[in-house]
Design an enzyme around this catalytic site. Structure first.
Site, mmCIF file in Angstrom:
data_model
loop_
_atom_site.group_PDB
_atom_site.id
_atom_site.type_symbol
_atom_site.label_atom_id
_atom_site.label_comp_id
_atom_site.label_asym_id
_atom_site.label_seq_id
_atom_site.Cartn_x
_atom_site.Cartn_y
_atom_site.Cartn_z
ATOM 1 N N ASN A 63 0.873 -1.183 0.000
ATOM 2 C CA ASN A 63 0.000 0.000 0.000
ATOM 3 C C ASN A 63 0.907 1.230 0.000
ATOM 4 O OD1 ASN A 63 -1.790 2.056 0.540
ATOM 5 N ND2 ASN A 63 -2.276 1.380 2.627
ATOM 6 N N TRP A 64 0.963 1.886 -1.149
ATOM 7 C CA TRP A 64 1.919 2.999 -1.289
ATOM 8 C C TRP A 64 1.408 4.291 -0.638
ATOM 9 C CZ3 TRP A 64 3.771 2.539 -7.139
ATOM 10 C CH2 TRP A 64 4.374 1.288 -7.307
ATOM 11 N N LYS A 65 0.149 4.307 -0.266
ATOM 12 C CA LYS A 65 -0.464 5.514 0.335
ATOM 13 C C LYS A 65 -0.200 6.734 -0.562
ATOM 14 C CE LYS A 65 -0.109 3.285 4.772
ATOM 15 N NZ LYS A 65 -0.011 3.397 6.209
ATOM 16 N N HIS A 81 -9.568 1.480 5.134
ATOM 17 C CA HIS A 81 -8.265 1.605 5.803
ATOM 18 C C HIS A 81 -8.414 2.552 6.997
ATOM 19 C CE1 HIS A 81 -4.104 2.689 6.576
ATOM 20 N NE2 HIS A 81 -3.768 1.578 5.949
ATOM 21 N N GLU A 113 -6.663 4.884 8.051
ATOM 22 C CA GLU A 113 -6.420 6.306 7.753
ATOM 23 C C GLU A 113 -7.668 6.949 7.163
ATOM 24 O OE1 GLU A 113 -2.765 5.636 5.587
ATOM 25 O OE2 GLU A 113 -1.837 5.099 7.499
ATOM 26 N N GLU A 134 -5.352 -4.689 10.675
ATOM 27 C CA GLU A 134 -4.295 -3.698 10.844
ATOM 28 C C GLU A 134 -4.520 -2.926 12.144
ATOM 29 O OE1 GLU A 134 -2.407 -2.671 6.789
ATOM 30 O OE2 GLU A 134 -4.051 -1.296 7.143
ATOM 31 N N GLY A 164 2.729 2.310 10.750
ATOM 32 C CA GLY A 164 3.698 3.385 10.589
ATOM 33 C C GLY A 164 4.428 3.743 11.874
ATOM 34 N N SER A 192 3.575 -2.084 10.265
ATOM 35 C CA SER A 192 5.029 -2.176 10.455
ATOM 36 C C SER A 192 5.610 -3.543 10.067
ATOM 37 C CB SER A 192 5.413 -1.801 11.888
ATOM 38 O OG SER A 192 5.045 -0.461 12.155
ATOM 39 N N GLY A 240 2.937 -1.090 4.248
ATOM 40 C CA GLY A 240 2.981 0.326 3.888
ATOM 41 C C GLY A 240 4.411 0.745 3.607
ATOM 42 N N GLY A 241 5.050 1.343 4.601
ATOM 43 C CA GLY A 241 6.395 1.911 4.450
ATOM 44 C C GLY A 241 7.392 1.016 3.727
HETATM 45 P P1 PGA Z 1 2.978 0.340 7.571
HETATM 46 O O1 PGA Z 1 1.498 0.550 6.976
HETATM 47 O O2 PGA Z 1 3.504 -0.941 6.992
HETATM 48 O O3 PGA Z 1 3.759 1.552 7.107
HETATM 49 O O4 PGA Z 1 2.841 0.270 9.051
HETATM 50 C C1 PGA Z 1 0.613 -0.519 6.788
HETATM 51 C C2 PGA Z 1 -0.728 -0.035 6.264
HETATM 52 O O5 PGA Z 1 -1.226 1.002 6.706
HETATM 53 O O6 PGA Z 1 -1.326 -0.691 5.374
#
Ligand code: PGA
Length: 249
Positions: free
Chosen positions: A10-12, A96, A98, A167, A173, A213, A234-235
Protein backbone atom coordinates in the site's frame (compact mmCIF):
# COMPACT_ATOMS: atom_id res chain seq x y z
CA UNK A 1 -7.34 -25.78 2.79
CA UNK A 2 -4.04 -24.32 1.71
CA UNK A 3 -4.50 -20.60 1.12
CA UNK A 4 -2.08 -18.91 -1.29
CA UNK A 5 -0.03 -16.20 0.39
CA UNK A 6 -0.85 -12.64 -0.69
CA UNK A 7 1.79 -9.94 -0.28
CA UNK A 8 0.31 -6.49 -0.85
CA UNK A 9 2.01 -3.09 -0.95
CA UNK A 10 0.00 0.00 0.00
CA UNK A 11 1.92 3.00 -1.29
CA UNK A 12 -0.46 5.51 0.33
CA UNK A 13 0.18 9.13 -0.80
CA UNK A 14 3.84 8.63 -1.65
CA UNK A 15 6.28 8.68 -4.60
CA UNK A 16 6.61 10.74 -7.76
CA UNK A 17 5.45 9.26 -11.07
CA UNK A 18 9.05 8.55 -11.99
CA UNK A 19 9.69 6.76 -8.70
CA UNK A 20 6.42 4.83 -9.00
CA UNK A 21 7.39 3.61 -12.46
CA UNK A 22 10.88 2.54 -11.35
CA UNK A 23 9.49 0.77 -8.30
CA UNK A 24 6.93 -1.10 -10.40
CA UNK A 25 9.59 -2.21 -12.88
CA UNK A 26 11.93 -3.34 -10.10
CA UNK A 27 9.18 -5.36 -8.42
CA UNK A 28 8.00 -6.89 -11.70
CA UNK A 29 11.57 -7.91 -12.60
CA UNK A 30 12.24 -9.17 -9.11
CA UNK A 31 9.36 -11.63 -8.99
CA UNK A 32 9.67 -13.31 -12.38
CA UNK A 33 10.51 -16.68 -10.86
CA UNK A 34 7.86 -16.57 -8.15
CA UNK A 35 4.92 -18.91 -8.69
CA UNK A 36 3.60 -19.85 -5.29
CA UNK A 37 2.23 -16.56 -3.94
CA UNK A 38 0.22 -13.57 -5.07
CA UNK A 39 1.67 -10.07 -5.23
CA UNK A 40 -0.32 -6.85 -5.31
CA UNK A 41 0.49 -3.15 -5.36
CA UNK A 42 -1.81 -0.25 -4.50
CA UNK A 43 -0.38 2.96 -6.02
CA UNK A 44 -2.04 6.40 -5.77
CA UNK A 45 -4.88 7.05 -8.26
CA UNK A 46 -2.96 9.08 -10.89
CA UNK A 47 -0.38 6.33 -11.32
CA UNK A 48 -2.81 3.46 -11.84
CA UNK A 49 -3.15 3.86 -15.59
CA UNK A 50 0.55 4.21 -16.43
CA UNK A 51 1.28 1.30 -14.11
CA UNK A 52 -1.35 -0.88 -15.80
CA UNK A 53 0.61 -0.44 -19.01
CA UNK A 54 3.78 -1.60 -17.28
CA UNK A 55 2.07 -4.60 -15.73
CA UNK A 56 0.87 -6.12 -19.02
CA UNK A 57 2.00 -9.74 -18.97
CA UNK A 58 2.97 -9.50 -15.30
CA UNK A 59 1.35 -11.50 -12.51
CA UNK A 60 1.18 -8.50 -10.19
CA UNK A 61 -2.35 -7.49 -9.15
CA UNK A 62 -3.24 -3.82 -9.22
CA UNK A 63 -5.33 -2.27 -6.47
CA UNK A 64 -6.65 1.18 -5.66
CA UNK A 65 -6.53 2.53 -2.11
CA UNK A 66 -10.14 3.73 -1.98
CA UNK A 67 -13.23 4.28 -4.14
CA UNK A 68 -16.61 5.99 -4.00
CA UNK A 69 -19.74 3.90 -3.54
CA UNK A 70 -21.65 5.43 -6.46
CA UNK A 71 -20.87 4.34 -10.00
CA UNK A 72 -20.88 7.83 -11.50
CA UNK A 73 -22.29 11.29 -10.98
CA UNK A 74 -21.78 14.68 -9.41
CA UNK A 75 -19.22 13.77 -6.73
CA UNK A 76 -16.40 16.23 -7.33
CA UNK A 77 -13.02 14.83 -6.42
CA UNK A 78 -14.16 11.22 -6.09
CA UNK A 79 -13.19 8.13 -8.10
CA UNK A 80 -15.63 5.33 -8.89
CA UNK A 81 -15.05 1.60 -8.84
CA UNK A 82 -15.98 1.37 -12.51
CA UNK A 83 -13.17 3.81 -13.35
CA UNK A 84 -10.77 1.69 -11.35
CA UNK A 85 -11.80 -1.41 -13.27
CA UNK A 86 -11.47 0.51 -16.50
CA UNK A 87 -7.83 1.35 -15.77
CA UNK A 88 -6.98 -2.23 -14.88
CA UNK A 89 -7.52 -2.58 -11.13
CA UNK A 90 -8.59 -5.97 -9.83
CA UNK A 91 -8.71 -4.99 -6.15
CA UNK A 92 -9.59 -2.04 -3.97
CA UNK A 93 -8.63 -1.33 -0.36
CA UNK A 94 -11.73 -0.34 1.62
CA UNK A 95 -11.96 1.05 5.14
CA UNK A 96 -8.26 1.60 5.80
CA UNK A 97 -7.84 3.13 9.27
CA UNK A 98 -6.42 6.31 7.75
CA UNK A 99 -9.72 6.72 5.89
CA UNK A 100 -11.77 5.85 8.95
CA UNK A 101 -9.84 8.17 11.28
CA UNK A 102 -8.57 11.09 9.16
CA UNK A 103 -11.51 11.21 6.74
CA UNK A 104 -14.20 10.07 9.18
CA UNK A 105 -15.33 7.22 6.97
CA UNK A 106 -18.21 5.38 8.62
CA UNK A 107 -19.16 1.70 8.70
CA UNK A 108 -22.18 2.59 6.59
CA UNK A 109 -20.05 4.17 3.88
CA UNK A 110 -17.66 1.24 4.02
CA UNK A 111 -20.58 -1.20 3.61
CA UNK A 112 -21.80 0.74 0.56
CA UNK A 113 -18.32 0.67 -0.97
CA UNK A 114 -18.08 -3.08 -0.36
CA UNK A 115 -21.48 -3.59 -2.02
CA UNK A 116 -20.51 -1.63 -5.11
CA UNK A 117 -17.09 -3.25 -5.40
CA UNK A 118 -18.67 -6.72 -5.25
CA UNK A 119 -21.41 -5.78 -7.73
CA UNK A 120 -18.95 -4.56 -10.33
CA UNK A 121 -16.40 -7.33 -9.77
CA UNK A 122 -13.62 -5.54 -7.93
CA UNK A 123 -12.19 -7.60 -5.10
CA UNK A 124 -12.31 -5.68 -1.81
CA UNK A 125 -9.51 -5.72 0.74
CA UNK A 126 -11.47 -4.75 3.83
CA UNK A 127 -9.34 -3.28 6.62
CA UNK A 128 -10.25 -3.60 10.28
CA UNK A 129 -8.24 -2.80 13.39
CA UNK A 130 -8.40 -1.38 16.89
CA UNK A 131 -6.77 1.76 18.28
CA UNK A 132 -4.25 1.63 21.11
CA UNK A 133 -6.70 2.83 23.75
CA UNK A 134 -9.19 0.19 22.60
CA UNK A 135 -6.58 -2.55 22.95
CA UNK A 136 -5.54 -1.26 26.35
CA UNK A 137 -9.11 -1.25 27.57
CA UNK A 138 -9.67 -4.82 26.35
CA UNK A 139 -12.02 -3.80 23.55
CA UNK A 140 -10.05 -5.29 20.66
CA UNK A 141 -12.48 -8.10 19.88
CA UNK A 142 -15.60 -5.99 20.26
CA UNK A 143 -14.16 -3.32 17.93
CA UNK A 144 -13.18 -5.90 15.29
CA UNK A 145 -16.57 -7.56 15.56
CA UNK A 146 -18.44 -4.30 15.11
CA UNK A 147 -16.28 -3.32 12.13
CA UNK A 148 -16.92 -6.72 10.51
CA UNK A 149 -20.64 -6.48 11.20
CA UNK A 150 -20.76 -2.90 9.95
CA UNK A 151 -19.08 -3.77 6.67
CA UNK A 152 -20.34 -7.30 5.99
CA UNK A 153 -23.25 -7.96 8.34
CA UNK A 154 -25.87 -7.28 5.66
CA UNK A 155 -24.36 -9.66 3.09
CA UNK A 156 -25.45 -13.25 2.45
CA UNK A 157 -22.16 -14.25 0.95
CA UNK A 158 -18.83 -12.98 -0.26
CA UNK A 159 -16.61 -14.43 -2.99
CA UNK A 160 -13.76 -16.76 -1.99
CA UNK A 161 -11.36 -14.10 -3.28
CA UNK A 162 -12.52 -11.58 -0.65
CA UNK A 163 -9.64 -10.31 1.47
CA UNK A 164 -9.68 -8.96 5.02
CA UNK A 165 -6.69 -7.10 6.47
CA UNK A 166 -6.23 -6.88 10.21
CA UNK A 167 -4.29 -3.70 10.84
CA UNK A 168 -4.03 -2.62 14.48
CA UNK A 169 -3.94 1.18 14.32
CA UNK A 170 -1.17 1.33 16.94
CA UNK A 171 1.10 -0.73 14.67
CA UNK A 172 0.67 1.31 11.48
CA UNK A 173 3.70 3.39 10.59
CA UNK A 174 4.92 3.24 14.19
CA UNK A 175 7.58 0.56 13.90
CA UNK A 176 5.67 -1.28 16.61
CA UNK A 177 4.47 -4.55 15.07
CA UNK A 178 1.91 -6.76 16.74
CA UNK A 179 3.64 -9.91 17.93
CA UNK A 180 2.82 -12.91 15.77
CA UNK A 181 0.69 -14.34 18.57
CA UNK A 182 -1.19 -11.06 19.12
CA UNK A 183 -1.95 -10.98 15.39
CA UNK A 184 -2.87 -14.69 15.25
CA UNK A 185 -5.34 -14.24 18.11
CA UNK A 186 -7.26 -11.60 16.16
CA UNK A 187 -6.94 -13.43 12.83
CA UNK A 188 -8.46 -16.53 14.34
CA UNK A 189 -11.26 -14.41 15.82
CA UNK A 190 -11.94 -12.95 12.34
CA UNK A 191 -11.93 -16.40 10.75
CA UNK A 192 -14.37 -17.66 13.34
CA UNK A 193 -16.64 -14.67 12.66
CA UNK A 194 -16.57 -15.52 8.94
CA UNK A 195 -17.32 -19.16 9.70
CA UNK A 196 -20.38 -18.26 11.75
CA UNK A 197 -21.58 -15.73 9.21
CA UNK A 198 -20.73 -17.35 5.86
CA UNK A 199 -19.93 -20.98 6.68
CA UNK A 200 -16.99 -23.32 6.94
CA UNK A 201 -15.96 -23.23 3.28
CA UNK A 202 -15.75 -19.44 3.12
CA UNK A 203 -13.84 -19.24 6.34
CA UNK A 204 -11.21 -21.59 5.04
CA UNK A 205 -11.00 -19.85 1.63
CA UNK A 206 -10.84 -16.18 2.61
CA UNK A 207 -7.41 -14.70 3.11
CA UNK A 208 -6.72 -12.62 6.18
CA UNK A 209 -3.70 -10.33 5.92
CA UNK A 210 -1.81 -8.68 8.73
CA UNK A 211 -0.71 -5.04 8.36
CA UNK A 212 1.26 -2.70 10.59
CA UNK A 213 5.03 -2.18 10.46
CA UNK A 214 5.69 -5.34 8.45
CA UNK A 215 9.39 -5.54 7.54
CA UNK A 216 11.83 -8.08 6.13
CA UNK A 217 12.87 -8.79 9.75
CA UNK A 218 9.43 -9.81 11.02
CA UNK A 219 7.68 -11.30 7.97
CA UNK A 220 8.77 -14.87 8.53
CA UNK A 221 7.47 -15.08 12.09
CA UNK A 222 4.18 -13.47 11.13
CA UNK A 223 3.71 -15.83 8.18
CA UNK A 224 4.34 -18.86 10.34
CA UNK A 225 1.04 -18.28 12.15
CA UNK A 226 -1.80 -20.49 11.01
CA UNK A 227 -4.36 -17.78 10.21
CA UNK A 228 -2.00 -15.16 8.75
CA UNK A 229 -2.29 -15.58 4.99
CA UNK A 230 -0.28 -12.60 3.88
CA UNK A 231 0.54 -9.01 4.66
CA UNK A 232 -0.47 -5.48 3.73
CA UNK A 233 2.73 -3.47 3.78
CA UNK A 234 2.98 0.33 3.89
CA UNK A 235 6.39 1.91 4.45
CA UNK A 236 8.46 -1.15 3.53
CA UNK A 237 6.65 -1.49 0.18
CA UNK A 238 8.06 1.83 -1.07
CA UNK A 239 11.52 0.40 -1.73
CA UNK A 240 11.95 -2.59 -4.01
CA UNK A 241 14.74 -3.99 -1.87
CA UNK A 242 12.62 -4.32 1.27
CA UNK A 243 9.40 -5.24 -0.56
CA UNK A 244 11.14 -8.00 -2.52
CA UNK A 245 12.65 -9.36 0.68
CA UNK A 246 9.18 -9.45 2.22
CA UNK A 247 7.78 -11.16 -0.89
CA UNK A 248 10.51 -13.80 -0.68
CA UNK A 249 10.15 -14.32 3.09
P1 PGA B 1 2.98 0.34 7.57
O1 PGA B 1 1.50 0.55 6.98
O2 PGA B 1 3.50 -0.94 6.99
O3 PGA B 1 3.76 1.55 7.11
O4 PGA B 1 2.84 0.27 9.05
C1 PGA B 1 0.61 -0.52 6.79
C2 PGA B 1 -0.73 -0.04 6.26
O5 PGA B 1 -1.23 1.00 6.71
O6 PGA B 1 -1.33 -0.69 5.37
Amino acid sequence: MQRRALIAGNWKMNLSLKEAISLTKEIANGILDIEDRDILIAPPFPYLYPITQLLKGSKIYLSAQNMHWEREGAFTGEVSGLMLKDVGCTHVIIGHSERRIIFQETDEQIARKINTALEIGLCPILCVGEKLEERESAQTFSVIKSQLEGALGHLRSVPDSFVIAYEPVWAIGTGRTATPSQAQEVHSFIREWIRKKFGEEKSSAIRILYGGSVKPENIRDLMSEKDIDGVLVGGASLKSESFLKIIRF
